[in-house]
Design a protein around this motif. Structure first.
Motif, short mmCIF file in Angstrom:
data_model
loop_
_atom_site.label_atom_id
_atom_site.label_comp_id
_atom_site.label_asym_id
_atom_site.label_seq_id
_atom_site.Cartn_x
_atom_site.Cartn_y
_atom_site.Cartn_z
N GLN A 135 1.01 -1.37 0.11
CA GLN A 135 -0.08 -0.05 0.10
C GLN A 135 0.78 1.26 -0.03
O GLN A 135 0.55 2.30 -0.75
CB GLN A 135 -0.86 -0.03 1.17
N LEU A 195 -8.41 -6.95 -1.57
CA LEU A 195 -9.10 -5.41 -1.77
C LEU A 195 -9.98 -5.42 -2.86
O LEU A 195 -9.61 -5.93 -3.82
CB LEU A 195 -7.88 -4.49 -1.72
N GLN A 199 -11.64 -0.01 -2.61
CA GLN A 199 -10.14 0.28 -1.48
C GLN A 199 -8.76 0.76 -2.04
O GLN A 199 -8.07 1.22 -1.67
CB GLN A 199 -10.20 -1.12 -0.78
N GLN A 202 -8.88 4.10 -2.61
CA GLN A 202 -8.66 4.90 -1.43
C GLN A 202 -7.14 4.90 -1.05
O GLN A 202 -6.62 5.93 -0.61
CB GLN A 202 -9.40 3.92 -0.38
N VAL A 209 -5.93 0.74 3.94
CA VAL A 209 -6.81 -0.03 4.25
C VAL A 209 -6.20 -1.03 5.69
O VAL A 209 -5.19 -1.63 5.24
CB VAL A 209 -7.29 -1.11 3.10
N ILE A 212 -10.07 -5.94 5.80
CA ILE A 212 -10.76 -6.61 4.45
C ILE A 212 -11.67 -7.54 4.88
O ILE A 212 -11.67 -8.16 5.64
CB ILE A 212 -9.66 -7.01 3.54
#
Length: 471
Positions: A135, A195, A199, A202, A209, A212
């Motif tokens: 991420q 995800l 998401q 995002q 996140v 999940i």
């Protein structure tokens, strides 16, 4: 005088002796005559048994008697093999695993519940360093592209006027492409980890996140799609229950393998989902029956399956034609049998209770069956239910109906099993004749009772040989 008296006194004993001698000489003839008379009497009694019985309408109703016109038919002699309904491996069941390391934070479904594709099963709180790193990589690459794009926009006008070398602008554009590659790889990795696209968007915006939802997988298709090389590719089974309004109902939660607060690893099983629309009927045959089964499979012969404890009146009639798909090439060392497999399309319905939807299947794994495999073709024969035939020693009888009268007919049985009797088409039954389909043994008892009473049914014989009640 004395001589006459002597003669008279001896006449009586001599007469007795003569009669006894005559009877003794004729003893064989007398006994033979008596025996023949007895045999003739017995024969007369035997031949006096009626061949026609009379039953009124009420008696036929009490016996629930059914008569049908007989037509010559083709009958396949079958062998009966036991079996059971079973899940189809790789099709009926589907496991759902955790996409990443985490803790089970919430459980949304339980065994017996029905879920749709995409519906939540459990929520996993993430603490995977790899997932957090991915991420971060996605967010940094997205920000880097934004900065590079600003530099490109600022230097494009200068490069066009010759203020800076064009190589500098090309270098910035190459950096943008490298970051786009990193973004694409990171997005794909996050999608693979469970995800959703929303998401992932995002994360691009900087909202990482931390949890999940593990959801039911999308439906699968069991179709053979031809490929350019001509070889079919078999896809997985569809988990859609029906093709109408109920198609949103897909899976039944068969088991739940986690508990609330449990730590799960990536790839660990969370739940087993099941859909029993595509099943197998698995038969258990001995090696001596392999030849029959192989020919039935090669020639695509239709087989018949009896399902134990099946409430056929509660379900729509099934029009499926059952055929053997394949035979196992290994023998079980304990039972000394080998398996063969028949595809089965199941039927289902749903009901609502407490705001929830539940699924009920007609055929269920483990249900016992009898499989009738055709092995020999018999032509020009008459097929009757087994209860239509009465037995008396080596003789077998059926009963031809003509109004209230039933004529007993001796027949030759070619084959019989638990359900059917196959009668030779040797002229004993005329096509179109109405034959009683049940209560054969009862009709035989009635006929004997009427014969013993000595009461002949009121009837007469026409010139064409047909028998009718007297009128």
């Amino acid at each position: 005088m004395q001589k006459e008296k002597l003669v008279k006194s001896l006449a009586g004993p001599l007469l007795v002796v003569a009669v006894v001698a005559a009877l003794w000489a004729a003893r064989d003839r007398l006994f033979t005559t008596e025996t023949m008379d007895d045999a003739a009497a017995s024969s007369g009694e035997a031949s006096s048994e009626l061949e026609i019985l009379e039953l009124g309408a009420q008696a036929r109703k009490n016996l629930q008697l059914v008569a049908k016109a007989m037509r010559p038919a083709v009958y396949w002699r079958t062998i009966t093999i036991p079996g059971a309904v079973a899940d189809r491996p790789g099709v009926s069941d589907r496991g759902v695993t955790s996409p990443a390391v985490g803790t089970v934070a919430a459980i949304h479904v339980y065994p017996g519940d029905t879920v749709r594709p995409g519906e939540r099963l459990v929520t996993v709180q993430l603490f995977s360093e790899y997932l957090q790193s991915t991420q971060t990589q996605l967010f940094e690459a997205s920000q880097e592209i934004a900065l590079l794009q600003k530099d490109i926009d600022r230097l494009s006008a200068v490069a066009n006027s010759g203020g800076i070398a064009g190589a500098r602008l090309i270098e910035l554009q190459n950096n943008v492409r490298r970051q786009e590659t990193l973004i694409q790889a990171a997005k794909q990795e996050l999608l693979n980890r469970g995800l959703s696209p929303a998401q992932v968007s995002q994360v691009v915006d900087g909202a990482f996140v931390s949890a999940i939802d593990v959801v039911a997988p999308p439906p699968r298709n069991i179709q053979e799609t031809p490929q350019p090389n001509g070889r079919p590719t078999v896809a997985q089974a569809s988990f859609i229950v029906t093709s109408d309004v109920n198609e949103s109902l897909a899976y039944e939660v068969q088991s739940l393998a986690v508990e609330l607060g449990q730590t799960v690893q990536a790839g660990q099983l969370i739940a087993d989902l099941a859909n029993h629309q595509h099943l197998y009927v698995v038969g258990h045959a001995f090696k001596r029956e392999a030849g029959y089964l192989e020919r039935a499979a090669q020639e695509s012969r239709a087989i018949e399956i009896e399902f134990a404890d099946d409430s056929a009146e509660l379900w729509p009639a099934s029009e499926q034609v059952f055929q053997i798909r394949h035979l196992s090439n290994s023998i079980d060392p304990e039972s000394r049998t080998f398996d063969f497999f028949v595809p089965l399309e199941n039927q289902s319905r749903t009901y609502e209770k407490g705001g929830e939807t539940f699924l009920v299947w007609r055929y269920r794994p483990g249900q016992r069956v009898r499989i009738h495999v055709p092995v020999e073709k018999l032509e020009n024969v008459f097929v009757l239910p087994s209860e239509a035939v009465a037995r008396d020693g080596p003789e077998a009888y059926v009963y031809r109906q003509n109004g209230d009268l039933f004529n007993q007919i001796s027949v030759n049985i070619l084959h019989e099993d638990r359900r059917h009797v196959v009668i030779a088409g040797d002229g004993s039954i005329t096509p179109g004749t109405f034959i009683a389909q049940n209560a054969g043994a009862s009709l035989r008892r009635v006929l004997k009772s009427q014969s013993a009473s000595g009461e002949q049914p009121g009837l007469h014989v026409h010139a064409d040989g047909t028998v009718h009640a007297a009128h």
